[in-house]
Write a protein that holds these residues in place. Structure first.
Motif, PDB file in Angstrom:
ATOM      1  N   GLN A  21       0.831  -1.205   0.000  1.00  0.00           N
ATOM      2  CA  GLN A  21       0.000   0.000   0.000  1.00  0.00           C
ATOM      3  C   GLN A  21       0.867   1.257   0.000  1.00  0.00           C
ATOM      4  O   GLN A  21       0.565   2.229  -0.689  1.00  0.00           O
ATOM      5  CB  GLN A  21      -0.928  -0.016   1.217  1.00  0.00           C
ATOM      6  N   ARG A  22       1.948   1.233   0.789  1.00  0.00           N
ATOM      7  CA  ARG A  22       2.862   2.383   0.776  1.00  0.00           C
ATOM      8  C   ARG A  22       3.508   2.539  -0.601  1.00  0.00           C
ATOM      9  O   ARG A  22       3.671   3.656  -1.100  1.00  0.00           O
ATOM     10  CB  ARG A  22       3.936   2.205   1.863  1.00  0.00           C
ATOM     11  N   GLN A  25       1.140   4.258  -2.825  1.00  0.00           N
ATOM     12  CA  GLN A  25       1.068   5.692  -2.520  1.00  0.00           C
ATOM     13  C   GLN A  25       2.224   6.439  -3.197  1.00  0.00           C
ATOM     14  O   GLN A  25       2.035   7.500  -3.793  1.00  0.00           O
ATOM     15  CB  GLN A  25       1.126   5.909  -1.005  1.00  0.00           C
ATOM     16  N   LYS A  28       1.878   6.852  -7.108  1.00  0.00           N
ATOM     17  CA  LYS A  28       0.986   7.903  -7.608  1.00  0.00           C
ATOM     18  C   LYS A  28       1.707   9.247  -7.774  1.00  0.00           C
ATOM     19  O   LYS A  28       1.267  10.103  -8.543  1.00  0.00           O
ATOM     20  CB  LYS A  28      -0.205   8.069  -6.662  1.00  0.00           C
TER      21      LYS A  28
END
Length: 460
Positions: A21-22, A25, A28
């Motif tokens: 998930q990091r 992030q 993006k």
């Protein structure tokens, strides 16, 4: 940029979604850090978004191609992110414009050029992962990966990668950091060999086939190519600063930071104006005198040194008439504090002309005097350190002609004024940036007014 791939790798190996998930992030935001129009990765500055006096962002070729872009490519391939792959192709193409025909990364101008090692940057990993794994998008990427690896091999002795081509000839011991960092990415490439596209040297590098002059507006750097000559001219004013370091000055002021000839290789390179160990644990002390390798105008007194290498506001104009490429540089001689000498002429014009048969470097004072004459200060000189490892014969044929014998040809330097070669213990100067030796040729300005210093470089 490295974290984009690193966190994804941790998440996959540890089966822990908080890491992936990091990574998502970070992914993006990747596209925020590329310049226009050449898609160069920016951020190697303190702060990372610092704007220079010219409004330019900090860009460092060495760390980009040898470290940061590897992470972007590895992530994009792993998750099959087509948008990021398209961006990777654009940025790899943009950076590849600076690779010299022998596989060297021309980071003469970069914000962290204090760690330029000719083949890359001292404590980064190597360009092989990104450029080999993306060779299916542009065959020249494979050429870059192989040619740079061959250069690494030529800079390796006794099992250790040396921080420049002339460590051995000058008797300088290598730092082991270069070896284990680059061995790591070579192992990565071997590990991914089965998934790799075809990688060979069939496609030429951009600077192998280039002709003309190209300006990179996000850097104020120009690349010139005519016949066998390749050159770089820099007015880039983004200066890397730390709290502990002194003034970190890469080539600027309209400096001719690289001159390469297809037959005999690199003839002019550049260094910091003053060698500064920005990272004492990652850089080696300068052996012997600190003599800059950048071609320059300078004026020295007992306690001061003035040179165009400290001028952040030089103006550069170019012209290409189809036969020769001409650069006209308006600059001033300054000290480290950006001050000019009181009572001495400080305004100068530098000229570079690249024709198929020769390169001409000229310099003259452009300071206005009450008598309308233009005389240079008593100590002013045009300094041209010609790259040459110890062992190559150097002959001063006359006061105005010097010949340097290389394996592939003879380099001839001629001038309209008498030359001097700076007296050194080994007959060469050596600078840790980029780890090269040079013959320090000095042409002093005549003491009468309106006199140009004009030097010609030819290869026979």
């Amino acid at each position: 940029m490295t974290g984009v791939y690193g966190f994804h790798l941790f998440g996959r190996l540890l089966d822990n979604p908080k890491y992936t998930q990091r990574s998502d992030q970070f992914a993006k935001r990747v596209k925020e850090f590329f310049t226009q129009p050449n898609s160069l990765l920016w951020g190697e500055g303190k702060p990372n978004d610092n704007r220079s006096g010219r409004g330019l962002l900090p860009v460092d070729l060495g760390y980009n191609v040898e470290e940061s872009l590897n992470g972007v490519v590895l992530y994009a391939l792993e998750v099959d992110d087509q948008e990021m792959l398209d961006l990777a192709v654009k940025t790899l193409n943009g950076h590849l414009e600076f690779m010299l025909p022998d596989g060297a990364w021309d980071n003469s101008w970069g914000t962290r050029s204090q760690k330029w090692s000719y083949w890359g940057s001292r404590t980064s990993d190597g360009c092989q992962p990104a450029y080999s794994l993306m060779a299916g998008y542009n065959a020249a990427f494979g050429t870059a990966a192989i040619k740079n690896a061959e250069l690494l091999q030529r800079c390796t002795a006794d099992g250790l990668l040396h921080g420049g081509p002339h460590y051995v000839s000058h008797g300088v011991k290598p730092c082991i950091h270069h070896t284990f960092a680059h061995a790591k990415v070579m192992a990565l490439v071997q590990d991914k060999m089965n998934a790799m596209p075809k990688v060979d040297t069939s496609a030429p590098l951009p600077r192998q086939t280039a002709d003309g002059v190209k300006h990179f507006p996000e850097l104020d750097v120009w690349l010139a190519a005519r016949g066998p000559w390749r050159a770089t001219v820099s007015a880039y004013d983004s200066i890397y600063k730390t709290k502990k370091s002194g003034l970190l000055q890469q080539p600027t002021g309209g400096a001719l930071s690289v001159l390469y000839h297809n037959k005999v290789g690199t003839l002019l390179v550049s260094s910091m104006a003053r060698y500064e160990m920005v990272e004492p644990l990652n850089m080696q002390p300068q052996p012997g005198d600190d003599f800059p390798l950048t071609t320059r105008i300078e004026s020295r007194t007992d306690d001061a040194w003035y040179t165009n290498l400290y001028d952040l506001k030089a103006e550069v104009q170019t012209n290409d008439n189809g036969k020769a490429i001409a650069f006209a540089v308006s600059t001033s001689l300054q000290d480290e504090s950006r001050q000019t000498a009181e009572g001495e002429p400080s305004q100068y014009k530098l000229g570079y002309q690249f024709a198929a048969d020769r390169v001409t470097i000229s310099a003259e004072s452009s300071s206005e005097k009450s008598s309308s004459e233009k005389a240079a200060p008593r100590s002013a000189a045009l300094v041209i350190p010609v790259v040459s490892p110890s062992g190559e014969p150097v002959r001063q044929v006359s006061d105005t002609r010097i010949e340097i014998e290389k394996p592939e040809g003879i380099v001839v330097v001629e001038s309209n004024v008498p030359f001097a070669i700076k007296d050194t213990e080994k007959g060469r100067v050596f600078n840790m940036v980029p780890g090269m030796e040079a013959v320090p040729i000095i042409a002093r300005f005549p003491q009468h007014a309106n006199q140009q210093v004009v030097c010609h470089i030819t290869v026979i």
